[in-house]
Design an enzyme around this catalytic site. Structure first.
Site, short mmCIF file in Angstrom:
data_model
loop_
_atom_site.label_atom_id
_atom_site.label_comp_id
_atom_site.label_asym_id
_atom_site.label_seq_id
_atom_site.Cartn_x
_atom_site.Cartn_y
_atom_site.Cartn_z
CD GLU A 114 -2.70 -1.29 2.51
OE1 GLU A 114 -2.34 -0.94 3.65
OE2 GLU A 114 -3.86 -1.60 2.22
CB CYS A 143 -8.55 1.96 7.30
SG CYS A 143 -8.04 1.33 5.70
#
Ligand code: FUB
Ligand code: ZN
Length: 798
Positions: free
Chosen positions: A319, A403
Site C-alpha cells: 500500500e 479503514c
C-alpha cells in the site's frame, strides 16, 4: 516561523480552552485555521455531501461496526458479553473511534440529539473496555495470552511491527478531542487522557524505545497537548518521531531518522500521517529540521509520486509509494485514507508556509482522488482509487479492513474548515463554494460571503462584511490550474495553448493580476458590502504527463476547473472506452446535465475507436468520446473507465480480434471480476506486468484449479499457449507446478493428446501442441505450487 504569531495551532479547534500561558510558551503555525464551525457552506456541491455523510454515511458505518462485531469487541472487553475477539484486525477498534469523531463534527453542523446519545453510549462502553491502568486495546483485553498474532504476547511487544496499539490510541485521542470540542464534556477526553498517560509512562527516552508501527499518535499527542496544556504529550509525540530509524523498516518510515528522510517511501497512509504529525510538532516546538525534511519529501511527491487525481501511494504491494514516476493507471492503489492524509499534510504545509501551491495539491486531491472514494449515495466506498478499469472495480459497502469508510465519515463534515484561514489581519480564501465564514480580528469581526457555482463555474463573488470599516488584507487564492500550472512541478503540464487569464474586480473596477505566493492580495480599508469579483476561466484543458511517466506516454488527460475527467463505459460506443483515441487537435465541448449523477458538466469530442483485425492490424472507426468528472465514475455498474486517453492508436487498447478465444464465454473454478483478462489480447511485458489486467487464484495454493472457454460454436483446435502471472518474490503467486488441457466430448472431459510437453515459462508464453480436436469447450487445468497460488495473464487457443 513567525514567533509573534504564536497563537494559531490553537485555532485548529477554536473552541479549545487552552491555557494562556501555553500560548505564550510555545510556537505554533503562523497561519490559523478557520474551523468548519465558523464556516457555513450553502452550495450545491459540498453542502449536500456533508448532509449525506450525516444522514447516511455515519449511521451506515456505525451499523456496519455493530453488524461486524467491532462494537461487540468493546462489549466483550468491558465484560458485558462473553466470547472471543470477533473481528479480523487488531486495529478494528479505530473504525468506531473514527466514526465517533465524524459524528462529533457532524452534530455541530446538524442538531441531532439521537446521534449525540448514541455517541455517549459508545463512549460509556469504551470507558468500560479500558483497563484500569489506562491501556485500551480490545484484542489483548479479550484474548489475554492468546492475543492476535500481530499483537504479541505482551503489551507493545509488536508495536513496531503490526500490533497497532499506538495507532488505536492515536485515533481514540483524536475522537475524544473532537468530542470535547463538540460538547464541552470531559467523559471521552478523560478516557483518552488515561490512555495517553499510560503511553507517556511506558515510552520515552529513559523507558521503552519503540516507534509506532503505524503513525497517527504523533499528531494526536499534539492535539492532546493543545487541549490540556500538558507538555508531556507533546514530548511523547516528539519522542515517537525522534525514536524512528536509522536502519529499521522502510515500509513504516523507520529506515532513517525522520530528519534525514527526504523522499516519500513505504506505506503511504503511515508516511503521510507522519508528515502531518511532523508539521504539527515542528510548529509547536519550532524545530526547523522537521520542516526541512517534509519540504523535501513534498517536492519528491509532487514532482514524481502523485497522480493527476491527487492520489498517492501508487502500488498495492505494501500500500506504498512507488519508485519515482511509477504511476500505473489500472493498478493505481491511491487508498482513500491516503488522500485524506494528503489533505491533512498539505493543509499543514500551507499553515506553515502560506503558499497556495499546497492548496493546488489539496484541492486536486479533495475533488478527485478523495471524492472518488465515496459513492454519491454515501454508503459505498472505494479503498483503492485506480485511474483505469476493465470493469473489475466497484465501490463496496464495507471491507474487512475498513479503514477507509470511517475515515470518510470523519473527514467529510470537516471539509468546511479547509476553505478559509487567517494570519493576523490577512484573511485567506483558499477554496470556493457558496457560503460564508467569520473571522475575528483584534478590533473587528469580518464575514466573507461567497456566491459561486464552483466547481462548475469559475465566477466567484465575495462580499466583505466587516462589523466596522477597518484596514485588513484579503488574500484570494488563484488556483494553479487557472494560471497554466496544474501541479506545482513538471509532473503534469497543460498541453494546449490557452492564454486567457483570470480577472479580478474590486467594486467593479479591474485589479491587476499580481500574485504573491499564489494569492491575489487586496489590502485596503474595507467597508460593509465591498465586493471582490473573481472570474476564473474554466476552459476544457488537455494535460500531458512528464514523459518519464511510462504509463501516460502518448496519452492526454482532460481537466476543467479543479476536476479531472474520465471516459466511462455507459457514455461511450459499445460500452467500451479503453479502445478510444482522442487526437490532440479535436475540439471538445461540454454542457451541464442536471440529471446525470446528481448533476455534472459532461464533455465530448469526436474521437476514434480501435479494433484489432489480427495480431498485427488495427482498424479505426469514428467514435464520439464522452467524459464525466472522475469522482462520478462507478455509479452505473461495472465496466471500463479511463482517465489517460490515448492520443494515438498505438497507445490504445484495441478491441480484441475475433478469435476462438475472444468469442468464448469464460468460466473458472474461482470466479473473479478479472476473468475477462484471459482473452483480451493485451500482451503483458512480463509475468508481473500489472499495467494489464490478470486473473489469479490467490490465496488458494497446492490445489488443482481450472479456467474454461466455451466456444461460440464447435471449433477445431490444435495448440494453445498461456502467459502465467507470477508476482514473486513479494506477491503470493508463482508459475504453476503443472498444467494440462481437457476438451469437452459430449458431457465428459478428456485430456488432449499432447504432441509437445507442457511448457512452464515465466515472462513468456508457455505452449503446447496436441492432436487436433473439434470441440465445444476447452478447459485449462492448473496444479498450483505447494506454497503459492497462481494466475493467468492471457490464454490463447489456436
Ligand atoms: O493499518 C491500518 C490501516 O489499514 C492502514 O492505514 C491502511 O492502509 C490499511 O492497511
Ligand atoms: Zn483506508
Amino acid at each position: 516561523m513567525n514567533k509573534p504569531a504564536i497563537l494559531s495551532l490553537l485555532f485548529l479547534l477554536s473552541l479549545w480552552t487552552t491555557p494562556r500561558a501555553l500560548q505564550a510558551q510555545h510556537g505554533d503555525y503562523p497561519i490559523h485555521p478557520i474551523l468548519f464551525t465558523s464556516v457555513k457552506l450553502s452550495d450545491n456541491f459540498w453542502a449536500p455531501r456533508i448532509k449525506t455523510n450525516h444522514d447516511v454515511t455515519i449511521p451506515f458505518t456505525l451499523a456496519k461496526c455493530q453488524e461486524t462485531g467491532r462494537i461487540k469487541n468493546f462489549e466483550i472487553a468491558a465484560g458485558l458479553k462473553t466470547g472471543n475477539f470477533c473481528t479480523e484486525f487488531t486495529f478494528d477498534d479505530t473504525d468506531v473511534y473514527k466514526i465517533i469523531e465524524g459524528a462529533c463534527y457532524s452534530f455541530q453542523i446538524f442538531r441531532d440529539p439521537a446521534l449525540e446519545k448514541k455517541v455517549d453510549s459508545l463512549i460509556d462502553l469504551i470507558g468500560k473496555a479500558q483497563e484500569p491502568d489506562g491501556y485500551i486495546y480490545t484484542n489483548r483485553t479479550i484474548m489475554g495470552d492468546h492475543a492476535h498474532e500481530w499483537a504479541g504476547s505482551k503489551r507493545w511487544e509488536k508495536e513496531e511491527d503490526l500490533s497497532h496499539e499506538l495507532y488505536n490510541i492515536g485515533h481514540l485521542i483524536e475522537a475524544a478531542v473532537a468530542h470535547y470540542h463538540a460538547t464541552g464534556k470531559r467523559n471521552f477526553l478523560d478516557i483518552a487522557i488515561r490512555a495517553a498517560d499510560r503511553v507517556c509512562a511506558d515510552f520515552g527516552p529513559d523507558k521503552l524505545h519503540i516507534y509506532p508501527g503505524h503513525q497517527i499518535i504523533e499528531l494526536a499527542m499534539a492535539k492532546l497537548y493543545q487541549v490540556t496544556g500538558d507538555k508531556k504529550y507533546l514530548d511523547t509525540g516528539k519522542f515517537f518521531l525522534d525514536v524512528r530509524g536509522p536502519g529499521k523498516d522502510e515500509y513504516n518510515q523507520a529506515h532513517l531518522r525522520v530528519v534525514d528522510q527526504h523522499e516519500a517511501v513505504g506505506h503511504a497512509v503511515r508516511a503521510t500521517y507522519m508528515y502531518a504529525g511532523m508539521a504539527d510538532i515542528a510548529a509547536l516546538t519550532q524545530d526547523p529540521s522537521y520542516i526541512k525534511a517534509i519540504d523535501d519529501i513534498w517536492e519528491d511527491v509532487v514532482s514524481k509520486k502523485i497522480y493527476l487525481t491527487g492520489g498517492i501511494g501508487a502500488t498495492g504491494h505494501g500500500e506504498a509509494f512507488g519508485k519515482p514516476y511509477e504511476l500505473p493507471n489500472m493498478s493505481a492503489y491511491n487508498e482513500t485514507c491516503a488522500s485524506i492524509a494528503n489533505v491533512y499534510w498539505n493543509y499543514r504545509l500551507f499553515l506553515m508556509h502560506g503558499d497556495a501551491k499546497y492548496y493546488d495539491v489539496l484541492e486536486r486531491t479533495l475533488y478527485n482522488a478523495f471524492l472518488s472514494g465515496v459513492a454519491l449515495t454515501g454508503d459505498k466506498f472505494f479503498y483503492p482509487n485506480p485511474l483505469e478499469s476493465r470493469g473489475q472495480h466497484a465501490r463496496s459497502p464495507w471491507f474487512s479492513c475498513a479503514c477507509c469508510p470511517g475515515n470518510v465519515a470523519r473527514f467529510v463534515p470537516s471539509v468546511g474548515g479547509y476553505f478559509y484561514a487567517q494570519k493576523d489581519k490577512s484573511l485567506y480564501v483558499n477554496l470556493f463554494a457558496a457560503g460564508s465564514a467569520q473571522f475575528k480580528l483584534t478590533d473587528n469581526t469580518v464575514t466573507l460571503e461567497q456566491k459561486t457555482n464552483y466547481p462548475w463555474d469559475g465566477d466567484i463573488q465575495i462580499t466583505v462584511q466587516p462589523e466596522k470599516t477597518t484596514a485588513f488584507e484579503v488574500r484570494v487564492r488563484i488556483p494553479g490550474w487557472a494560471v497554466n500550472k496544474p501541479m506545482p512541478s513538471d509532473l503534469y503540464t497543460f498541453k494546449d495553448a490557452y492564454t486567457e487569464q483570470p480577472k479580478v474586480f474590486l467594486n467593479d473596477k479591474p485589479v491587476a493580476l499580481t500574485l504573491q505566493q499564489g494569492y491575489l492580495v487586496l489590502n485596503r480599508k474595507w467597508k460593509k458590502g465591498d465586493r471582490i469579483h473573481v472570474q476564473l476561466p474554466m476552459p476544457i484543458r488537455r494535460i500531458a504527463a512528464n514523459p518519464k511517466v511510462e504509463a501516460d506516454r502518448d496519452k492526454l488527460a482532460i481537466q476543467r476547473g479543479p476536476l479531472v475527467y474520465c471516459a466511462e463505459w455507459p457514455d461511450n460506443k459499445d460500452n467500451r472506452v479503453l479502445n478510444l483515441v482522442l487526437a490532440s487537435a479535436t475540439p471538445l465541448k461540454g454542457n451541464f446535465d442536471a440529471n446525470l449523477l446528481k448533476g455534472l458538466y459532461e464533455i465530448e469530442g469526436a474521437g476514434k475507436s480501435a479494433a484489432r483485425v489480427n495480431a498485427k492490424e488495427i482498424t479505426m472507426a469514428d467514435a464520439e468520446v464522452k467524459l464525466i468528472p472522475y469522482y462520478a465514475w462507478a455509479h452505473r455498474g461495472a465496466g471500463e473507465m479511463m482517465v489517460w486517453i490515448p492520443e494515438k492508436p498505438d497507445a490504445s487498447q484495441p478491441l480484441p480480434a475475433p478469435t476462438v478465444a475472444s468469442r468464448s464465454k469464460i468460466t473458472a473454478s474461482h470466479r473473479t471480476r478479472t476473468l475477462m483478462s484471459l482473452n483480451d489480447q493485451m500482451e503483458p511485458k512480463n509475468s508481473n506486468d500489472q499495467s494489464v489486467i490478470f486473473y489469479h487464484w490467490w490465496p488458494m495454493k497446492d490445489t488443482v484449479q481450472w479456467v474454461q472457454y466455451d466456444f461460440e460454436k464447435p471449433a477445431a483446435v490444435t495448440s494453445s499457449k498461456v502467459y502465467w502471472f507470477d508476482d514473486g518474490p513479494f506477491g503470493g503467486c508463482r508459475i504453476p507446478a503443472g498444467w494440462r488441457l481437457l476438451y469437452k466430448d459430449g458431457e465428459s472431459w478428456k485430456p488432449v493428446k499432447n504432441k509437445t510437453s507442457y511448457e512452464v515459462n515465466k515472462d513468456a508464453y508457455s505452449s503446447v501442441s496436441f492432436e487436433p480436436v473439434t470441440t465445444q469447450a476447452l478447459r485449462l487445468e492448473v496444479t498450483l505450487p505447494k506454497d503459492h497460488s497462481g494466475g493467468i495473464m492471457e490464454w490463447i487457443v489456436e
